[in-house]
Design an enzyme around this catalytic site. Sequence first.
Site, PDB file in Angstrom:
ATOM      1  N   HIS A 307       0.858  -1.193   0.000  1.00  0.00           N
ATOM      2  CA  HIS A 307       0.000   0.000   0.000  1.00  0.00           C
ATOM      3  C   HIS A 307       0.891   1.239   0.000  1.00  0.00           C
ATOM      4  O   HIS A 307       1.955   1.251   0.611  1.00  0.00           O
ATOM      5  CB  HIS A 307      -0.899   0.016   1.244  1.00  0.00           C
ATOM      6  CG  HIS A 307      -2.072   0.917   1.100  1.00  0.00           C
ATOM      7  ND1 HIS A 307      -1.984   2.269   1.323  1.00  0.00           N
ATOM      8  CD2 HIS A 307      -3.348   0.678   0.724  1.00  0.00           C
ATOM      9  CE1 HIS A 307      -3.165   2.824   1.090  1.00  0.00           C
ATOM     10  NE2 HIS A 307      -4.015   1.881   0.729  1.00  0.00           N
ATOM     11  N   ASP A 364      -7.984  -5.033  -0.433  1.00  0.00           N
ATOM     12  CA  ASP A 364      -8.453  -5.869  -1.547  1.00  0.00           C
ATOM     13  C   ASP A 364      -8.126  -7.344  -1.382  1.00  0.00           C
ATOM     14  O   ASP A 364      -8.597  -8.170  -2.170  1.00  0.00           O
ATOM     15  CB  ASP A 364      -7.820  -5.356  -2.854  1.00  0.00           C
ATOM     16  CG  ASP A 364      -8.317  -3.961  -3.188  1.00  0.00           C
ATOM     17  OD1 ASP A 364      -7.477  -3.067  -3.384  1.00  0.00           O
ATOM     18  OD2 ASP A 364      -9.541  -3.775  -3.197  1.00  0.00           O
TER      19      ASP A 364
HETATM   20  C1  SDX Z   1      -6.060   0.360  -3.072  1.00  0.00           C
HETATM   21  O1  SDX Z   1      -4.256   4.784  -1.922  1.00  0.00           O
HETATM   22  C2  SDX Z   1      -5.237   4.177  -1.385  1.00  0.00           C
HETATM   23  O2  SDX Z   1      -5.680   4.543  -0.310  1.00  0.00           O
HETATM   24  C3  SDX Z   1      -5.798   3.017  -2.175  1.00  0.00           C
HETATM   25  C4  SDX Z   1      -6.841   2.161  -1.488  1.00  0.00           C
HETATM   26  C5  SDX Z   1      -8.116   2.937  -1.228  1.00  0.00           C
HETATM   27  O3  SDX Z   1      -8.840   2.573  -0.295  1.00  0.00           O
HETATM   28  O4  SDX Z   1      -8.423   3.851  -2.047  1.00  0.00           O
HETATM   29  O5  SDX Z   1      -6.343   1.685  -0.253  1.00  0.00           O
HETATM   30  C6  SDX Z   1      -7.231   0.973  -2.365  1.00  0.00           C
HETATM   31  O6  SDX Z   1      -5.753   0.763  -4.173  1.00  0.00           O
HETATM   32  C7  SDX Z   1      -5.243  -0.698  -2.355  1.00  0.00           C
HETATM   33  C8  SDX Z   1      -4.012  -1.172  -3.184  1.00  0.00           C
HETATM   34  C9  SDX Z   1      -4.492  -2.223  -4.174  1.00  0.00           C
HETATM   35  N1  SDX Z   1      -3.404  -2.591  -5.102  1.00  0.00           N
HETATM   36  C10 SDX Z   1      -2.794  -3.792  -5.042  1.00  0.00           C
HETATM   37  O7  SDX Z   1      -3.025  -4.651  -4.188  1.00  0.00           O
HETATM   38  C11 SDX Z   1      -1.800  -4.035  -6.175  1.00  0.00           C
HETATM   39  C12 SDX Z   1      -0.504  -4.658  -5.595  1.00  0.00           C
HETATM   40  N2  SDX Z   1       0.188  -3.655  -4.796  1.00  0.00           N
HETATM   41  C13 SDX Z   1       1.014  -2.728  -5.486  1.00  0.00           C
HETATM   42  O8  SDX Z   1       1.246  -2.766  -6.796  1.00  0.00           O
HETATM   43  C14 SDX Z   1       1.658  -1.630  -4.648  1.00  0.00           C
HETATM   44  O9  SDX Z   1       1.902  -2.120  -3.415  1.00  0.00           O
HETATM   45  C15 SDX Z   1       0.862  -0.354  -4.597  1.00  0.00           C
HETATM   46  C16 SDX Z   1       0.554   0.143  -5.967  1.00  0.00           C
HETATM   47  C17 SDX Z   1      -0.407  -0.583  -3.849  1.00  0.00           C
HETATM   48  C18 SDX Z   1       1.697   0.658  -3.845  1.00  0.00           C
HETATM   49  O10 SDX Z   1       2.780   0.937  -4.637  1.00  0.00           O
HETATM   50  P1  SDX Z   1       3.899   2.001  -4.158  1.00  0.00           P
HETATM   51  O11 SDX Z   1       3.563   2.643  -2.876  1.00  0.00           O
HETATM   52  O12 SDX Z   1       4.179   2.907  -5.316  1.00  0.00           O
HETATM   53  O13 SDX Z   1       5.106   1.087  -3.851  1.00  0.00           O
HETATM   54  P2  SDX Z   1       6.121   0.561  -4.922  1.00  0.00           P
HETATM   55  O14 SDX Z   1       5.366   0.068  -6.133  1.00  0.00           O
HETATM   56  O15 SDX Z   1       7.156   1.619  -5.108  1.00  0.00           O
HETATM   57  O16 SDX Z   1       6.724  -0.715  -4.177  1.00  0.00           O
HETATM   58  C19 SDX Z   1       7.776  -0.574  -3.229  1.00  0.00           C
HETATM   59  C20 SDX Z   1       8.552  -1.881  -3.338  1.00  0.00           C
HETATM   60  C21 SDX Z   1       8.999  -2.200  -4.756  1.00  0.00           C
HETATM   61  O17 SDX Z   1      10.136  -3.022  -4.630  1.00  0.00           O
HETATM   62  P3  SDX Z   1      11.631  -2.336  -4.797  1.00  0.00           P
HETATM   63  O18 SDX Z   1      11.619  -1.604  -6.139  1.00  0.00           O
HETATM   64  O19 SDX Z   1      11.760  -1.390  -3.623  1.00  0.00           O
HETATM   65  O20 SDX Z   1      12.585  -3.491  -4.767  1.00  0.00           O
HETATM   66  O21 SDX Z   1       7.690  -2.971  -2.947  1.00  0.00           O
HETATM   67  C22 SDX Z   1       7.508  -3.842  -4.062  1.00  0.00           C
HETATM   68  C23 SDX Z   1       7.892  -3.057  -5.305  1.00  0.00           C
HETATM   69  O22 SDX Z   1       8.336  -3.940  -6.326  1.00  0.00           O
HETATM   70  N3  SDX Z   1       6.086  -4.212  -4.061  1.00  0.00           N
HETATM   71  C24 SDX Z   1       5.625  -5.440  -4.297  1.00  0.00           C
HETATM   72  C25 SDX Z   1       4.231  -5.334  -4.156  1.00  0.00           C
HETATM   73  N4  SDX Z   1       3.896  -4.081  -3.855  1.00  0.00           N
HETATM   74  C26 SDX Z   1       5.044  -3.377  -3.810  1.00  0.00           C
HETATM   75  N5  SDX Z   1       6.263  -6.605  -4.602  1.00  0.00           N
HETATM   76  C27 SDX Z   1       5.461  -7.690  -4.786  1.00  0.00           C
HETATM   77  N6  SDX Z   1       4.107  -7.675  -4.660  1.00  0.00           N
HETATM   78  C28 SDX Z   1       3.468  -6.514  -4.348  1.00  0.00           C
HETATM   79  N7  SDX Z   1       2.145  -6.502  -4.220  1.00  0.00           N
END
Ligand code: SDX
Length: 428
Positions: A307, A364
């Site tokens: 998140h 989710d």
């Molecule tokens: C919602 O914002 C809100 O409030 C949203 C929400 C709401 O109520 O409106 O809460 C609803 O959108 C919840 C999120 C739903 N999305 C997912 O479940 C999709 C999977 N999660 C992600 O793709 C990710 O975690 C985000 C998009 C939710 C957050 O992304 P960020 O904050 O931009 O973090 P990032 O992508 O920069 O990740 C940081 C690190 C990275 O690794 P490094 O580059 O540091 O090595 O964490 C890793 C990412 O690769 N990472 C994951 C991951 N999520 C982040 N690795 C594997 N699986 C994952 N799910």
Amino acid sequence: MSEFAEIILEGKSYQMPVVEGSENEKAIDIASLRAQSGYITLDSGYKNTGATTSAITFLDGEQGILRYRGYPIEQLAEKSNFIEVAYLLIYGSLPTEQELQDFSDRIRRHTLVNEDMRKILDGFPSTSHPMGILSALISSLTAFYPESLNPNQSQEEVDLSIIRLLAKISTIAAWSYKNSIGHPVNYPKNKLDYCSNFLHMMFAYPTEDYEINPVVVDALNKLLILHADHEQNCSTSTVRLVGSANASLYSSVSAGISALWGPLHGGANQAVIEMLEAIKADGGDSKKYIEKAKDKDDPFRLMGFGHRVYKNFDPRAKIIKKAADEVLTALGINDPILTIAKELEEAALNDPYFVERKLYPNVDFYSGIIYRAIGIPTDMFTVMFALGRLPGWIAQWKEMRENKEPIGRPRQVYTGATERDYVSIEKR
Ligand code: SDX
């Protein structure tokens, strides 16, 4: 003495005031930065940038705290109902019994949609994703209620637009589902409460009586409450940005629906179930998929994990996980993908990759398991998220308008070609 931040640029000192919120959050107000220094700030994805001040929802990502107008989400999920929470978010206080009755009655009286909307619905191929239909039909409300386009609507007119939107979205959502399976639509029954009416429109058949299951109604109420608002997330920021151009409530929410559709945002609940089903079909080896999620060369992500703000458990995920157990038990359902979800969670929470990056289950991760158990089809999961998030979008749009916020227009740093002369085509 008020605090300030000092920025030193090219030897000159600039002082920016510090803003402090009611929960002691602090921000540097850089509104005068460009005028004073010619500099702007840059923050891709707005990870460190506040777009506004707001009195609607407070969340603390480190502590896993979420409150609507000061009320903890745990108490609202346990004691309130979705329409009462909608009133709280939109009007700022818990309604009296009379206020709630009036609000509920007004919503009931507006659940019908113009019959011409069925012609628009019939124009969509049955294979259309319901989020695309929802966004289009919500936008079409501007055609049926053109007065809603007036940016200087009176409070009564804005309130009527709010009532119409809250009332009609559930009818539109249910009808888009019935349309997708070629079944006759069900008209709303105004003697039913909001959630019961939605379930009736979704699952009743004209050929037989439909029995409302209180366990399902309670689960739906809880899920909609938990999705109702979440401060400046992607879709809410979209609603505020579109609304800041004096676009109507219906147009702004239609844009928010499109933003929510993204698999990284609200579309994740559908992606989670598809992921769990794929893992089940592949033999149910959770550890294999944990490794895939960690592999930078593998595009696979653990959907429903991570998140932007929560670097601790998403408080909503905790409540939904508990509710998933309760609902499946009450309905006598043994869903193997719930077992896979719990194994994935257990493995991830003990894996350094996830622990170091503070990746926890989000709202989710478990919600789709409940939707599935109550009969909602997978491609309707994000529509359910939109149904829940609607009061939050409305409240945020209303707050932005009442605070007379300026049109949103971010700056940029240009990195393209510097000035050059046109070259005629024969010389290229
Ligand atoms: C919602 O914002 C809100 O409030 C949203 C929400 C709401 O109520 O409106 O809460 C609803 O959108 C919840 C999120 C739903 N999305 C997912 O479940 C999709 C999977 N999660 C992600 O793709 C990710 O975690 C985000 C998009 C939710 C957050 O992304 P960020 O904050 O931009 O973090 P990032 O992508 O920069 O990740 C940081 C690190 C990275 O690794 P490094 O580059 O540091 O090595 O964490 C890793 C990412 O690769 N990472 C994951 C991951 N999520 C982040 N690795 C594997 N699986 C994952 N799910």
